[in-house]
Motif scaffolding. Structure first.
Motif, PDB file in Angstrom:
ATOM      1  N   LEU A 236      39.293  21.804  39.436  1.00  0.00           N
ATOM      2  CA  LEU A 236      38.880  23.197  39.639  1.00  0.00           C
ATOM      3  C   LEU A 236      39.895  24.166  39.035  1.00  0.00           C
ATOM      4  CD1 LEU A 236      37.544  22.883  43.290  1.00  0.00           C
ATOM      5  CD2 LEU A 236      36.173  23.207  41.210  1.00  0.00           C
ATOM      6  N   GLU A 237      41.159  23.845  39.131  1.00  0.00           N
ATOM      7  CA  GLU A 237      42.203  24.690  38.533  1.00  0.00           C
ATOM      8  C   GLU A 237      42.052  24.764  37.016  1.00  0.00           C
ATOM      9  OE1 GLU A 237      45.886  24.127  41.705  1.00  0.00           O
ATOM     10  OE2 GLU A 237      45.692  22.704  40.049  1.00  0.00           O
ATOM     11  N   ARG A 238      41.572  23.693  36.392  1.00  0.00           N
ATOM     12  CA  ARG A 238      41.408  23.665  34.931  1.00  0.00           C
ATOM     13  C   ARG A 238      40.170  24.434  34.464  1.00  0.00           C
ATOM     14  NH1 ARG A 238      42.435  18.201  35.841  1.00  0.00           N
ATOM     15  NH2 ARG A 238      40.295  17.621  35.330  1.00  0.00           N
ATOM     16  N   SER A 239      39.267  24.713  35.357  1.00  0.00           N
ATOM     17  CA  SER A 239      38.009  25.341  34.968  1.00  0.00           C
ATOM     18  C   SER A 239      38.236  26.759  34.463  1.00  0.00           C
ATOM     19  CB  SER A 239      37.042  25.365  36.151  1.00  0.00           C
ATOM     20  OG  SER A 239      35.833  25.958  35.739  1.00  0.00           O
ATOM     21  N   ARG A 240      37.605  27.087  33.356  1.00  0.00           N
ATOM     22  CA  ARG A 240      37.654  28.437  32.813  1.00  0.00           C
ATOM     23  C   ARG A 240      36.313  29.139  33.005  1.00  0.00           C
ATOM     24  NH1 ARG A 240      41.804  28.172  34.189  1.00  0.00           N
ATOM     25  NH2 ARG A 240      43.512  27.207  33.113  1.00  0.00           N
ATOM     26  N   SER A 241      35.350  28.426  33.533  1.00  0.00           N
ATOM     27  CA  SER A 241      34.048  29.018  33.842  1.00  0.00           C
ATOM     28  C   SER A 241      33.999  29.323  35.332  1.00  0.00           C
ATOM     29  CB  SER A 241      32.920  28.041  33.474  1.00  0.00           C
ATOM     30  OG  SER A 241      32.883  27.872  32.082  1.00  0.00           O
ATOM     31  N   PRO A 242      33.200  30.310  35.727  1.00  0.00           N
ATOM     32  CA  PRO A 242      33.153  30.672  37.142  1.00  0.00           C
ATOM     33  C   PRO A 242      32.509  29.578  37.986  1.00  0.00           C
ATOM     34  CG  PRO A 242      31.478  31.874  35.920  1.00  0.00           C
ATOM     35  CD  PRO A 242      32.298  31.126  34.910  1.00  0.00           C
TER      36      PRO A 242
ATOM     37  N   THR B  16      39.182  30.596  43.269  1.00  0.00           N
ATOM     38  CA  THR B  16      38.084  31.412  42.756  1.00  0.00           C
ATOM     39  C   THR B  16      37.842  32.607  43.669  1.00  0.00           C
ATOM     40  OG1 THR B  16      35.726  31.398  42.141  1.00  0.00           O
ATOM     41  CG2 THR B  16      36.369  29.978  43.968  1.00  0.00           C
ATOM     42  N   PRO B  17      37.366  33.709  43.106  1.00  0.00           N
ATOM     43  CA  PRO B  17      36.975  34.839  43.957  1.00  0.00           C
ATOM     44  C   PRO B  17      35.604  34.634  44.597  1.00  0.00           C
ATOM     45  CG  PRO B  17      36.699  35.418  41.655  1.00  0.00           C
ATOM     46  CD  PRO B  17      37.334  34.052  41.680  1.00  0.00           C
ATOM     47  N   TYR B  18      34.896  33.586  44.199  1.00  0.00           N
ATOM     48  CA  TYR B  18      33.539  33.334  44.674  1.00  0.00           C
ATOM     49  C   TYR B  18      33.572  32.246  45.747  1.00  0.00           C
ATOM     50  CZ  TYR B  18      33.132  35.662  40.228  1.00  0.00           C
ATOM     51  OH  TYR B  18      33.315  36.534  39.194  1.00  0.00           O
TER      52      TYR B  18
ATOM     53  N   ASP C 229      22.865  35.376  39.850  1.00  0.00           N
ATOM     54  CA  ASP C 229      22.399  36.660  39.308  1.00  0.00           C
ATOM     55  C   ASP C 229      23.527  37.565  38.849  1.00  0.00           C
ATOM     56  OD1 ASP C 229      19.773  35.928  39.844  1.00  0.00           O
ATOM     57  OD2 ASP C 229      19.670  37.060  41.732  1.00  0.00           O
ATOM     58  N   ASP C 230      24.631  37.573  39.607  1.00  0.00           N
ATOM     59  CA  ASP C 230      25.703  38.543  39.347  1.00  0.00           C
ATOM     60  C   ASP C 230      26.840  37.996  38.492  1.00  0.00           C
ATOM     61  OD1 ASP C 230      24.211  40.171  41.020  1.00  0.00           O
ATOM     62  OD2 ASP C 230      25.488  39.831  42.772  1.00  0.00           O
ATOM     63  N   VAL C 231      26.937  36.680  38.387  1.00  0.00           N
ATOM     64  CA  VAL C 231      28.091  36.083  37.691  1.00  0.00           C
ATOM     65  C   VAL C 231      27.646  35.177  36.543  1.00  0.00           C
ATOM     66  CG1 VAL C 231      30.165  34.669  37.968  1.00  0.00           C
ATOM     67  CG2 VAL C 231      29.462  36.215  39.813  1.00  0.00           C
ATOM     68  N   VAL C 232      26.762  34.251  36.804  1.00  0.00           N
ATOM     69  CA  VAL C 232      26.445  33.212  35.811  1.00  0.00           C
ATOM     70  C   VAL C 232      25.449  33.708  34.773  1.00  0.00           C
ATOM     71  CG1 VAL C 232      25.500  30.891  35.467  1.00  0.00           C
ATOM     72  CG2 VAL C 232      26.999  31.362  37.429  1.00  0.00           C
ATOM     73  N   TRP C 233      24.309  34.187  35.232  1.00  0.00           N
ATOM     74  CA  TRP C 233      23.245  34.584  34.294  1.00  0.00           C
ATOM     75  C   TRP C 233      23.033  36.088  34.364  1.00  0.00           C
ATOM     76  CZ3 TRP C 233      20.797  29.939  36.905  1.00  0.00           C
ATOM     77  CH2 TRP C 233      21.153  28.766  36.225  1.00  0.00           C
ATOM     78  N   VAL C 234      24.053  36.814  33.984  1.00  0.00           N
ATOM     79  CA  VAL C 234      24.005  38.281  34.044  1.00  0.00           C
ATOM     80  C   VAL C 234      23.211  38.815  32.882  1.00  0.00           C
ATOM     81  CG1 VAL C 234      25.401  40.365  34.163  1.00  0.00           C
ATOM     82  CG2 VAL C 234      26.276  38.238  35.095  1.00  0.00           C
TER      83      VAL C 234
END
Length: 177
Positions: free
Chosen positions: A107-113, A134-136, A172-177
Motif C-alpha cells: 500500500l505504501e508503494r501505491s501511487r494510485s488512490p 491514504t486520506p480515503y 465518483d469523487d476520486v477514481v472516475w471523476v
C-alpha cells in the motif's frame, strides 16, 4: 477485479455491493474464485502474498497499466495490493490486513488512490496506519473483521450501507471523476 477474502467467495455482501457500485458506473467486473483455498490458509505471510498474486495475475488483462481497472479486495485478497501498486491501479480494500507487513508495504508503494475500510474491533485493522496510508478511510466503530457490529443485525446491515456509500463516493469523487 474482485478478489475475495479467505472465508467467502467474491459474491459476499461487502464485495457484492462494491462490485455493484463499479458495475453501475459501467465497469466490467471480473470475479476471482480461489483454487485450493484451504491449503492457502495454512501458508506464512510471505507465502500468502505469492499465492494470492499467483491466483490473480493470470486473470489480469495485459497492457492495462493506468487504464480503468479497479481492484476490489477483502482481507486475504488485500495481498493483491502488490499487483495494484505495481500496475498503477486504484483500489477498494475492505478489511485489509494492516497487521501484515507485506500488505502495508504494498500500500505504501501505491501511487494510485485507494479506499481502506475497516472496523475498530477487527484485530487485523489499524486505523492509525490506515490514515497514514491514504486520506480515503472508512473506519466503523465496533465493527469486526466481517464488518458486523454488536446488537441486532439491522445495525450491521446499516454498516453495509455505509460501506456501499463510501465506495460509491470514492469511485465518483476520486477514481472516475
Amino acid at each position: 477485479m474482485v478478489v475475495p477474502g479467505g472465508q467467502y467467495g467474491p459474491h459476499a455482501p461487502l464485495l457484492m455491493f462494491a462490485a455493484d457500485a463499479a458495475e453501475r458506473r459501467e465497469a466490467a467486473v471480473e470475479h476471482v474464485e480461489w483454487t485450493n483455498r484451504e491449503a492457502a490458509l495454512k501458508l506464512s505471510e510471505a507465502e500468502l502474498e505469492a499465492w494470492v498474486i499467483g491466483q490473480v495475475s493470470p486473470r489480469l488483462p495485459l497492457g492495462v497499466a493506468g487504464s480503468g481497472l479497479l481492484f476490489i479486495g477483502k482481507s486475504l485478497g488485500t495481498h493483491a495490493a502488490a499487483l495494484a501498486a505495481e500496475r498503477g491501479h486504484p483500489a477498494v480494500w475492505l478489511t485489509p490486513l494492516l497487521k501484515y507487513r507485506q500488505v502495508v508495504e504494498a500500500l505504501e508503494r501505491s501511487r494510485s488512490p485507494f479506499l481502506l475500510v475497516g472496523g475498530t474491533n477487527d484485530p487485523l485493522w489499524d486505523g492509525d496506519v490506515a490514515r497514514q496510508l491514504t486520506p480515503y478511510v472508512l473506519e466503523v466503530p465496533e465493527a469486526d473483521h466481517g464488518m458486523y457490529v454488536p446488537g441486532r443485525l439491522a445495525a450491521s446491515a446499516e454498516v453495509l450501507g455505509q460501506v456501499a456509500t463510501a465506495v460509491e463516493d470514492f469511485l465518483d469523487d476520486v477514481v472516475w471523476v
